[in-house]
Design a protein around this motif. Structure first.
Motif, short mmCIF file in Angstrom:
data_model
loop_
_atom_site.label_atom_id
_atom_site.label_comp_id
_atom_site.label_asym_id
_atom_site.label_seq_id
_atom_site.Cartn_x
_atom_site.Cartn_y
_atom_site.Cartn_z
N LEU A 95 -25.90 56.74 -0.03
CA LEU A 95 -26.74 57.65 0.56
C LEU A 95 -27.12 57.08 2.09
N ASN A 96 -26.45 57.94 2.86
CA ASN A 96 -26.77 57.52 4.45
C ASN A 96 -27.58 58.49 5.43
N LEU A 97 -28.63 57.93 5.72
CA LEU A 97 -29.42 58.77 6.86
C LEU A 97 -28.69 58.52 8.20
N LEU A 98 -28.37 59.59 8.84
CA LEU A 98 -27.43 59.43 9.97
C LEU A 98 -27.92 59.95 11.35
N LYS A 99 -27.96 59.22 12.23
CA LYS A 99 -28.19 59.76 13.46
C LYS A 99 -27.00 60.14 14.28
#
Length: 232
Positions: A95-99
């Protein structure tokens, strides 16, 4: 079951996880979609997570530590269940939180970053799974609507000029540098946006693959908005 993806020969739609992982790709079909209208407040989760770098991996313990509203808790349970389903299946979901992703601007005539249409390749039989819970979503394109960049004469000629080895090693050079994985959309091409909340399974280029790999790309992020993406 009819939804916005049902009319595409490239995309098969399923109604559950078991069907998603056990349905074979065949013919032109190299993408499968578990079509879902998810309840829950995924924006609340994104707002409460801490981004540490351009791509921050979020672990179940990070989700469980959040103080959430009822709607936020529903969203959290959906994500945790998706992670559990994929892990139990034998996949390794992240699970990635991406900028943003890293951009490839080394050459002005070919890009090899994930914003370019590309396919995934693996030495073993596997699939790519992804679901965007929040933010801009990825696109796919049918193989008939794209051309491998290394087959476009002006690009191939420039790559040949870069290659300083024997001509018989040129194809290996293209593969070792991942140039062969990238595609150019044709002028009439109509990409399909994968939307929010749907869990996708995309065909990967591997030795046992029976169909063409699925051509896809990461989206340009919406200004000031993070993406929350499950991928494996």
């Amino acid at each position: 079951m009819h939804n916005i993806f049902s009319d595409s020969n490239q995309i098969g739609t399923v109604s559950g996880f078991s069907e998603l992982v056990h349905t074979d790709f065949k013919g032109e079909r190299n993408a499968l979609c578990w079509y879902r209208n998810l309840d829950g407040d995924f924006n609340e989760i994104v707002a409460k997570l801490k981004i540490k770098e351009n791509i921050t991996e979020v672990y179940p313990k990070d989700l469980l530590a959040l103080q959430l509203s009822e709607k936020g808790n529903i969203a959290r349970e959906i994500i945790l269940n998706d992670l559990r389903l994929l892990t139990d299946f034998g996949a390794s979901p992240a699970l990635n939180l991406l900028k943003c992703y890293e951009r490839d601007d080394e050459f002005d005539f070919i890009s090899t970053d994930v914003y370019s249409f590309h396919v995934d390749r693996s030495p073993i039989a596997t699939d790519t799974f992804l679901c965007t819970y929040h933010g801009a979503a990825s696109d796919i394109i049918s193989n008939a609507q794209a051309k491998q960049k290394i087959l476009i004469p002006e690009i191939r000629n420039k790559l040949a000029a870069l290659h300083d080895g024997p001509s018989e090693e040129f194809e290996d050079f293209l593969k070792e540098n991942y140039f062969d994985l990238h595609y150019q959309a044709l002028p009439h091409a109509v990409p399909v946006n994968l939307g929010l909340g749907h869990l996708w399974r995309l065909a990967v280029d591997h030795p046992q693959q029976q169909v063409l790999p699925c051509i896809h790309r990461a989206p340009i992020e919406n200004k000031g908005e993070y993406r929350l993406l499950l991928i494996c």
